[in-house]
Design a protein around this motif. Structure first.
Motif, mmCIF file in Angstrom:
data_model
loop_
_atom_site.group_PDB
_atom_site.id
_atom_site.type_symbol
_atom_site.label_atom_id
_atom_site.label_comp_id
_atom_site.label_asym_id
_atom_site.label_seq_id
_atom_site.Cartn_x
_atom_site.Cartn_y
_atom_site.Cartn_z
ATOM 1 N N ASP A 112 9.095 0.128 4.317
ATOM 2 C CA ASP A 112 8.771 -1.282 3.852
ATOM 3 C C ASP A 112 7.244 -1.323 3.900
ATOM 4 O O ASP A 112 6.838 -2.335 4.227
ATOM 5 N N GLU A 113 6.794 -0.347 3.461
ATOM 6 C CA GLU A 113 5.241 -0.451 3.262
ATOM 7 C C GLU A 113 4.623 -1.554 2.368
ATOM 8 O O GLU A 113 3.729 -1.970 2.627
ATOM 9 N N LYS A 114 5.406 -1.793 1.154
ATOM 10 C CA LYS A 114 4.910 -2.955 0.312
ATOM 11 C C LYS A 114 4.720 -4.148 1.287
ATOM 12 O O LYS A 114 3.861 -4.815 0.851
ATOM 13 N N SER A 115 5.871 -4.511 1.915
ATOM 14 C CA SER A 115 5.478 -5.763 2.657
ATOM 15 C C SER A 115 4.491 -5.711 3.569
ATOM 16 O O SER A 115 3.582 -6.681 3.840
ATOM 17 N N TRP A 116 4.412 -4.525 4.378
ATOM 18 C CA TRP A 116 3.056 -4.238 5.273
ATOM 19 C C TRP A 116 1.629 -4.413 4.482
ATOM 20 O O TRP A 116 0.972 -5.156 4.902
ATOM 21 N N SER A 117 1.601 -3.805 3.214
ATOM 22 C CA SER A 117 0.467 -3.611 2.550
ATOM 23 C C SER A 117 0.239 -5.252 1.819
ATOM 24 O O SER A 117 -0.979 -5.487 1.930
ATOM 25 N N ARG A 118 1.131 -5.757 1.497
ATOM 26 C CA ARG A 118 0.978 -7.250 0.935
ATOM 27 C C ARG A 118 0.521 -8.043 1.951
ATOM 28 O O ARG A 118 -0.599 -8.851 1.765
ATOM 29 N N GLU A 119 1.059 -8.155 3.319
ATOM 30 C CA GLU A 119 0.603 -9.115 4.291
ATOM 31 C C GLU A 119 -0.838 -8.624 4.859
ATOM 32 O O GLU A 119 -1.674 -9.503 5.065
#
Length: 549
Positions: free
Chosen positions: A265-272
């Motif tokens: 779920d790296e995209k969610s982490w990066s986005r936030e």
């Protein structure tokens, strides 16, 4: 990059100036053996000259030879004795042509009348030709071509350097892969204040691998080379969500909240993380961001977001266990409105100095674009120890580019918690190109949160209230589908029921009016966050005046 470009322009100018100087110093001479009939000299070089040679052969017959030499010091000042001849040197255009030299007979007469020791000669009549270098016009062309080659090579070199710099900047601005050893990325616009009130000093990450905000701090403020994840002790799990888990942890004696994402779920982490790292992203009613890091667990990697910890938990948890009075109701509502107004507003900052506990911290200027949250609900709002609230969970937020009037296009604009989705989101009529559409959807969700707060408010007219219920609890199941919510909200145009006892209290009546103006079916009729905030400020001030009286 600008420095490289300026240096490149100066270098080209210097080459052009040098080339012009060379051209100004060139002189053309007559040449008897050159294909073009002329040769070229550079008068800046004292050893290059035009010349004419007068000679007598063995039969005393005279002949004249014209050309150029790069051994003028030797050729024009020789005192040798053998076969007689005379050399005349000059440095003007065509100065050795027929119309600019004395009559050959006069020259030869002078040569024959002089003694052998005074004759200007070489050892032999042919030696001068061997020692002189005759340059024709082709040599000038070759030098020009060489200069052009220098310019082309220099241009390619500078362009390569600029391209390399752009690649490095691009790599720096993009997030690294989760399996790398990330270095602490602290937010340094404002010092973090823990529960004990002692701010963490701003710290600069290792610039060789970091991607966090903030730079330019003194070396003594640089953090320990260990990453922050290795300095945090996880104590207990305090929540779970679509992203992963939230833990309470201990960092340097203070409690922190650690939001842990799985590596997939790296995209969610990066986005936030990216939203939290937006310039000037500091407000007392937005959850305070501390750092982003990772933790290697052997077979997988955890991605961490470290934020301030608030022990009272979410607004959902607090309302489930507690009731409010009128003042608490207004403070809760006002603080949320303040945070939402901050998110929805564009801010252009200035540089200055912040003093915290006797320490001065430099605050850099920046620009905060307007941001829409897209998942406003009571579970995404935390209650602070001073009984104000702060908004958290910015993983679905979008930013607005006011210069080009563009919205960061999310992969899906139909996101959020279904129970809190606005009518235009449920029926898929929201305009994804209009940032105001996202703001209006936030206001609808905020209206439901205000309803939750007011529903748990007790006063003299209503000393007892119902237990906490989520919005639309009377219409849908605990986990409704989009179609179920669309039927209730869009087709039937239902809204959460408002208790009759609200009419018995002046502040609850004002809150009822505010709630209804937030959850209008027509997005254009809904209030702006700033308008809600101003109304709540007026309610609070009115209540304060009543207390004073």
């Amino acid at each position: 990059m600008l420095t490289l470009f300026v240096l490149y322009i100066l270098w080209i100018s210097a080459l052009s100036q040098e080339d012009n100087t060379r051209k100004d110093s060139m002189r053309i001479c007559q040449c008897d053996t050159c294909q073009t009939g002329t040769c070229v000299i550079d008068i800046l070089n004292n050893n290059t000259r035009c010349f004419v040679k007068f000679s007598l052969d063995d039969d005393n017959k005279q002949y004249t030879y014209r050309s150029c030499t790069n051994q003028a010091i030797l050729a024009c000042n020789s005192q040798m004795t053998d076969r007689p001849f005379k050399v005349q040197c000059c440095s003007e255009n065509y100065c050795n042509s027929d119309d600019k030299i004395p009559d050959d007979h006069v020259i030869l007469s002078e040569m024959q009348s002089k003694s052998i020791d005074d004759k200007i000669t070489f050892e032999t009549a042919d030696d001068f030709d061997n020692k002189g270098t005759y340059l024709d016009n082709n040599s000038s062309t070759a030098e020009d071509e060489l200069g052009l080659i220098y310019i082309l090579v220099g241009s390619v070199t500078v362009l390569f350097a600029i391209s390399l710099l752009l690649v490095l900047v691009y790599k720096r601005c993009n997030y690294p892969q989760p399996h790398k050893d990330y270095t602490l990325t602290p937010h340094t616009d404002y010092p973090f204040t823990g529960v004990k009130g002692a701010p963490f000093p701003p710290q600069q990450p290792d610039l060789s691998s970091s991607f966090g905000s903030g730079s330019g701090y003194n070396s003594e403020r640089r953090m320990n080379q260990r990453t922050i994840a290795r300095q945090i002790t996880l104590i207990e799990t305090i929540g779970k969500g679509r992203f992963g888990e939230v833990h309470r942890g201990s960092f340097r004696g203070d409690n922190v909240a650690v939001k842990i994402f799985a590596s997939h779920d790296e995209k969610s982490w990066s986005r936030e993380m990216d939203i939290y790292r937006t310039a000037l992203m500091r407000n007392e009613n937005i959850l305070g961001f501390i750092a982003a890091d990772n933790k290697d667990r052997g077979n997988w990697t955890e991605l961490w977001l470290i934020t301030e910890y608030h022990e009272l938990g979410s607004l959902y948890d607090f309302l489930s266990q507690n009731t409010l009075n009128n003042y608490d109701m207004l403070i809760f509502a006002l603080s949320i409105a303040n945070g939402l107004t901050f998110l929805h507003s564009e801010i252009r900052g200035t540089s200055g100095t912040l003093n915290a506990n006797g320490n001065n911290y430099h605050c850099t200027s920046g620009y905060k674009p307007a941001i829409a949250h897209r998942d406003v609900k009571s579970k995404n709002i935390l209650v602070k120890s001073n009984m104000e609230c702060c908004i958290n969970d910015l993983g679905l937020a979008v930013r607005h580019d006011s210069k080009n009037d563009e919205v960061e296009r999310p992969p899906d604009h139909r996101v959020g918690t279904k129970r809190y989705m606005a009518p235009e989101v449920l029926d898929d009529t929201l305009n994804p190109r209009s940032f105001d559409s996202y703001r209006k959807a936030d206001i609808y969700s905020f209206g439901l949160v205000l309803w939750e707060i007011a529903s748990r408010t007790v006063n003299a007219s209503a000393p007892i209230v119902d237990e906490y219920r989520q919005p639309y609890h009377e219409y849908v199941a605990p986990d409704p589908s989009v179609e179920e919510m669309r039927k209730v909200v869009v087709v039937d145009r239902c809204r959460p029921a408002i208790s009759r006892h609200w009419n018995n209290d002046g502040y609850l009546r004002l809150m009822e009016k505010l709630v209804q103006e937030c959850w209008y079916h027509d997005p254009g009729a809904r209030l702006a966050a700033l308008r809600v905030k101003k109304s709540l400020v007026a309610f609070r001030d009115s209540l304060n005046n009543e207390v004073k009286v």
